[in-house]
Structure formats: C-alpha cells, structure tokens
Design a protein around this motif. Sequence first.
Motif, PDB file in Angstrom:
ATOM      1  N   LEU A  64      31.331  34.938  49.367  1.00  0.00           N
ATOM      2  CA  LEU A  64      32.729  35.092  49.772  1.00  0.00           C
ATOM      3  C   LEU A  64      33.569  35.687  48.644  1.00  0.00           C
ATOM      4  O   LEU A  64      34.342  36.619  48.860  1.00  0.00           O
ATOM      5  N   ILE A  65      33.430  35.161  47.429  1.00  0.00           N
ATOM      6  CA  ILE A  65      34.257  35.654  46.331  1.00  0.00           C
ATOM      7  C   ILE A  65      33.920  37.111  46.011  1.00  0.00           C
ATOM      8  O   ILE A  65      34.778  37.898  45.628  1.00  0.00           O
ATOM      9  N   ARG A  66      32.655  37.494  46.223  1.00  0.00           N
ATOM     10  CA  ARG A  66      32.283  38.905  46.037  1.00  0.00           C
ATOM     11  C   ARG A  66      32.953  39.778  47.101  1.00  0.00           C
ATOM     12  O   ARG A  66      33.426  40.880  46.808  1.00  0.00           O
ATOM     13  N   LYS A  67      32.987  39.291  48.347  1.00  0.00           N
ATOM     14  CA  LYS A  67      33.603  40.057  49.424  1.00  0.00           C
ATOM     15  C   LYS A  67      35.106  40.214  49.200  1.00  0.00           C
ATOM     16  O   LYS A  67      35.693  41.253  49.555  1.00  0.00           O
ATOM     17  N   GLU A 184      32.082  47.351  52.501  1.00  0.00           N
ATOM     18  CA  GLU A 184      30.875  47.499  53.318  1.00  0.00           C
ATOM     19  C   GLU A 184      30.720  48.972  53.674  1.00  0.00           C
ATOM     20  O   GLU A 184      31.714  49.708  53.722  1.00  0.00           O
ATOM     21  N   PRO A 185      29.486  49.421  53.926  1.00  0.00           N
ATOM     22  CA  PRO A 185      29.289  50.827  54.312  1.00  0.00           C
ATOM     23  C   PRO A 185      30.014  51.139  55.619  1.00  0.00           C
ATOM     24  O   PRO A 185      30.015  50.336  56.555  1.00  0.00           O
ATOM     25  N   TYR A 186      30.644  52.299  55.674  1.00  0.00           N
ATOM     26  CA  TYR A 186      31.339  52.747  56.881  1.00  0.00           C
ATOM     27  C   TYR A 186      30.326  53.500  57.734  1.00  0.00           C
ATOM     28  O   TYR A 186      30.112  54.703  57.582  1.00  0.00           O
ATOM     29  N   ILE A 187      29.668  52.791  58.632  1.00  0.00           N
ATOM     30  CA  ILE A 187      28.566  53.361  59.397  1.00  0.00           C
ATOM     31  C   ILE A 187      29.062  54.021  60.678  1.00  0.00           C
ATOM     32  O   ILE A 187      28.594  55.075  61.073  1.00  0.00           O
ATOM     33  N   TYR A 188      30.015  53.414  61.338  1.00  0.00           N
ATOM     34  CA  TYR A 188      30.526  53.984  62.580  1.00  0.00           C
ATOM     35  C   TYR A 188      32.008  53.665  62.705  1.00  0.00           C
ATOM     36  O   TYR A 188      32.515  52.726  62.086  1.00  0.00           O
TER      37      TYR A 188
END
Length: 227
Positions: A64-67, A184-188
């Motif tokens: 969580l703290i990483r996010k 997070e990766p922007y996949i769609y």
Amino acid sequence: MEKKILLVDDQADIRDIMKLYLNNSGFEVLEAADGQEALDILDQEQISLMVLDIMMPRVDGFQLIRKLGKDRSFPIIFLSARTKVEDKILGLNLGGDDYMEKPFDPSELVARVMAVLRRWPQGQTENCQIKNGNLTLDRENRYIYKDGERLDLTVKEYLLLKKFIEKPGKVFTKQEIYEDIWEEPYIYADNTIMVHISKLREKIEVDPKNPKIIKTIRGIGYTMERY
C-alpha cells in the motif's frame, strides 16, 4: 474541522479499540480491513494520517505505501506484530513516519498520532507555493487552495491537480498521467482518469460542463491553462 484518521487493519477488534481512543481524543476515524479498501477510501476522502498494519490480505501494508508513492499528502504510522529490526527499517525507508509494535497501548498510539501530526511535514520544501490563476499549491503542507479556501481533495485528486499546477500549459497524455498517478502500466483506455478530472472540474471550474482551467486535448490527454 476534525482531523480524519484512517485505520487500516484486518482485525476488527483492534480497529474498534483504536477508534474508541481516537474518537475520545477528538479525531474522526475511517476504517479499512486491507490495503485495497484503504485505496478505495482514499479515492473519496482526504485524511490527516493513516495507521497501517502490514500483514493483511489482498494489498498488505508495504504494498500500500508503495502504491501511495512519495507525494502522498498525509503521514503514516505502522502498527504491526512484525517486530524484526529489518521490518522496521523497511517500513521507515518506504516512507513510514513512525513504527509501533503489537501488542500496543492505545494511549501511546494516540500520543504518537498527535506527535506525528505536529511535526508533519518535516523540513521545508523548495518553492513551497505555486500559483496559477486563483489556485495555489502549498507543497509544504500538501494542500491546494482556490481563492484562498482549501479544497477538499482525495489523494488522487490532489496528485492530479498538483501535476497540472506545477506545469501549466503542458499537455499530459493519458498514459503519462495514469502511470505517474496510479503507478501502474497504462494497458488500455478506461474512464478512471476522466472520472477524476470530472470531479476536479466540479471543485475548481465556474462551469464544469464548459471547463476553462483543465482542458481536454482530444485524442491526447489534458492540460491546464496558464494564467
């Protein structure tokens, strides 16, 4: 306005004890049973401090703290049964502001909450205030003001608006925004960014349906007008 404390712990009895003592000390208390619930709450609420367990289902305390990243607008106190020195070091190195072991004295927890709030944020930030039009970013205290009135922003809203105020006139792509703010990766393409931008416009625009401050660049992303 009462300071809001978010308790993130998968044990309801521990949350109940903490809530009782914090309420009696004048704090408003929100509760989450794991890191994912905490993230959902932070999308809707602005808090003053988080008390965070480590060992939880779905999203644990370290995840969580990483996010949340380095630009979160509140301090964090770890409260955990993990008592190894390396766990404490990791928690503090990830950005925790204090670390308490379980079992704990609820009165001591309240005292530590008050102490951390008094010293947050620590140190001074270069270029503490940035203005663009009627908006002011206070980097030191991690607040944003409109016409001198503090905006009630969620963590994601704060990070979005901060990004725009720091670089007015720059066009940010949706991928750039998503990967920076949500980490997070922007996949769609989905509606996540659009929903948050819409909520921001309701808080800063005279006419949210005809925005003049945060503008949509079709097919690319968003930009904030420079004033």
